[in-house]
Design a protein around this motif. Structure first.
Motif, PDB file in Angstrom:
ATOM      1  N   GLY B 184      40.599  -1.768  14.831  1.00 43.35           N
ATOM      2  CA  GLY B 184      41.609  -2.718  15.289  1.00 43.35           C
ATOM      3  C   GLY B 184      42.913  -2.652  14.509  1.00 43.35           C
ATOM      4  N   LYS B 215      46.735   1.611  17.608  1.00 46.43           N
ATOM      5  CA  LYS B 215      45.402   1.067  17.345  1.00 46.43           C
ATOM      6  C   LYS B 215      44.327   1.921  18.029  1.00 46.43           C
ATOM      7  CE  LYS B 215      46.747  -3.744  16.702  1.00 46.43           C
ATOM      8  NZ  LYS B 215      46.731  -5.119  17.251  1.00 46.43           N
ATOM      9  N   GLY B 216      44.746   2.863  18.844  1.00 46.00           N
ATOM     10  CA  GLY B 216      43.787   3.739  19.547  1.00 46.00           C
ATOM     11  C   GLY B 216      44.498   4.690  20.485  1.00 46.00           C
ATOM     12  N   TYR B 242      38.616   0.788  19.224  1.00 44.05           N
ATOM     13  CA  TYR B 242      39.483   0.413  20.345  1.00 44.05           C
ATOM     14  C   TYR B 242      38.697   0.524  21.643  1.00 44.05           C
ATOM     15  CZ  TYR B 242      43.375  -0.047  23.530  1.00 44.05           C
ATOM     16  OH  TYR B 242      44.205  -0.507  24.527  1.00 44.05           O
ATOM     17  N   ILE B 298      50.168  -2.347  20.976  1.00 41.25           N
ATOM     18  CA  ILE B 298      49.077  -1.381  20.830  1.00 41.25           C
ATOM     19  C   ILE B 298      49.570  -0.115  20.144  1.00 41.25           C
ATOM     20  CG2 ILE B 298      47.344   0.006  22.080  1.00 41.25           C
ATOM     21  CD1 ILE B 298      46.889  -2.892  22.633  1.00 41.25           C
TER      22      ILE B 298
END
Lengths: 150, 306
Positions: B184, B215-216, B242, B298
């Motif tokens: 996260g 985050k991903g 994620y 994100i």
């Protein structure tokens, strides 16, 4: 180990900078240890005057003007005098100790060294110990530094 | 391929709780491609990481660096081969140290620029640049720091410099001092080859401002000057923690004049004609879910220059 250097000093509140000591070794050694200690690392008591001073020094930063008494007290409790040590030998970096230990004992030998430091085949030449003052929160802060070799 | 980097990590060589070996294990467990060793004001861990990596024989690269912890803020360095003294740092001329670091071939950037500074601590970057060309990157997300007070301010500072025309890369970091979960949290990604040299790839990415923070998923944007369109897609990564869902993404493109927003699905790429970009020449792409609040950010992608 024989102690070959012993020094101390007094720092004033607000001092930022460094004090360097150069020690010329009379011969090569196999081990070296430094000892460093200081007083008044934290505030002993938190006064109303101190709280007002902190808020004023923040100049509106960190939401200081709207901080609760509890928050200000917690902040003052966390504030500290921060003095670190950097060691060079013949102008080459051989160690920097960032851990907040007080006192700090810093050791060097051929195979071992305190965390932050690099083992040395031989301890020789000129050792420079720099006391780095990131923050000093109280007047008349005393420090002591000594160097021993074997 | 894209490589995931964790660029801000400490060990017991400064004030962390992890041994060099434990740091390697943590990075391995989280599927990191490369990590930086950035202990405060020491390079003593470099040899220990080298030895531990050789012993473990694992496909993980280390970027040897340091976090200069100065009186007036912290400076992250990558590929630092020797200790460069910083103690004479000048509050009004940080360029001197940055240039000294760069002359040795290392990369230099500002860590957590809006962390707490005087009179509470020494972590805020209090120095003022007059020459931004010596600044390679800004750590726009230092994961443990407060989102609004520190990271949002750092992101906005970097954005303002970009919109003023400065070419500065961005990174993120865990500022790891112990065995914390990285799920996260933002990580840095760069382009690279499977057996590529990570130092070369990182330098190329920083010098050309081709870094991603996410985050991903990665926001990948291709310019097509022939069709005069931007082709925007989502590239999934193996970063643990994620979870993709069906909610649409929001693409934000910040320009000097406004922030443009487009909704799209991760399964279908988005094509934006240049004519929809209101003649903007600098666009800062960011990826959100639900709305453009910082909590829903994100990813940040490389700046688009048209």
């Amino acid at each position: 180990m024989k102690q070959i250097y012993d020094v101390g000093g007094i720092l004033n509140k607000g001092f930022v900078g460094q004090i360097a000591y150069s020690i010329c070794l009379d011969q090569p050694y196999e081990e070296m240890a430094l000892s460093f200690a200081f007083d008044k690392q934290y505030y002993d008591s938190i006064t109303e005057e101190l709280k007002k001073e902190l808020v004023a020094e923040c100049h509106g930063k960190y939401n200081a003007n709207s901080a609760t008494d509890e928050m200000i007290t917690a902040t003052i409790k966390s504030m500290k005098t921060e003095l670190q040590i950097i060691v060079t030998m013949n102008d080459e970096f051989i160690g920097g100790v960032h851990r907040q230990d007080n006192p700090k004992i810093i050791y060097f030998s051929k195979t071992q060294a305190t965390e932050g430091c690099i083992p040395q085949e031989s301890i020789n030449g000129v050792i420079r110990v720099t006391v780095v003052a990131f923050s000093v929160i109280q007047d008349d802060t005393h420090y002591k530094l000594s160097l021993s070799v074997n | 391929m894209y490589k995931r980097l964790e660029l801000h990590n400490h060990t017991i060589e400064s004030d962390g709780n992890l041994t060099p070996s434990e740091l390697i294990d943590l990075m391995c467990d989280d599927k990191v491609d490369a990590f930086a060793l950035t202990d405060h004001n020491t390079i003593s861990g470099h040899i220990k990481i080298q030895e531990a990596l050789a012993k473990k024989n694992i496909p993980l690269s280390c970027i040897y660096g340091m976090e200069y912890t100065t009186y007036y803020g912290h400076i992250l360095c990558f590929d630092l081969k020797e200790y460069i003294p910083w103690e004479n740092i000048n509050l009004h001329n940080p360029e001197l140290l940055f240039k000294a670091i760069k002359e040795k071939g290392a990369l230099a950037g500002v860590a957590h620029p809006f962390s707490y500074g005087y009179p509470i601590g020494c972590c805020r970057f209090e120095m003022t640049f007059t020459d931004y060309s010596c600044l390679d990157f800004i750590e726009i997300f230092n994961n443990p720091e407060p989102l609004h007070e520190v990271n949002e301010q750092g992101l906005l500072w970097w954005e303002s410099l970009i919109l003023e025309g400065h070419r500065i890369a961005f990174t993120s970091g865990m500022d790891l001092h112990s065995k914390d979960s990285m799920h996260g949290q933002f990580a840095t990604f760069i382009e690279g080859k499977e057996n590529g040299d990570i130092i070369t790839e990182l330098k190329q990415a920083i010098h050309t401002q081709r870094t991603w923070v996410s985050k991903g998923p990665l926001l990948v944007i291709e310019k097509n000057d022939y069709t005069k369109t931007l082709y925007i897609s989502i590239q999934n990564t193996t970063k643990p923690g994620y979870v993709e869902d069906e909610r649409p993404y929001l693409l934000s493109l910040r320009t000097k004049k406004e922030t443009l927003c487009f909704s799209f699905n991760h399964k279908a790429p988005l094509i934006i004609p240049y004519s929809n970009l209101n003649s903007s020449s600098i666009l800062i792409p960011k990826l959100y879910k639900d709305n453009l609040e910082i909590e829903n950010l994100i990813a940040v992608a490389p700046v688009i220059y048209l």
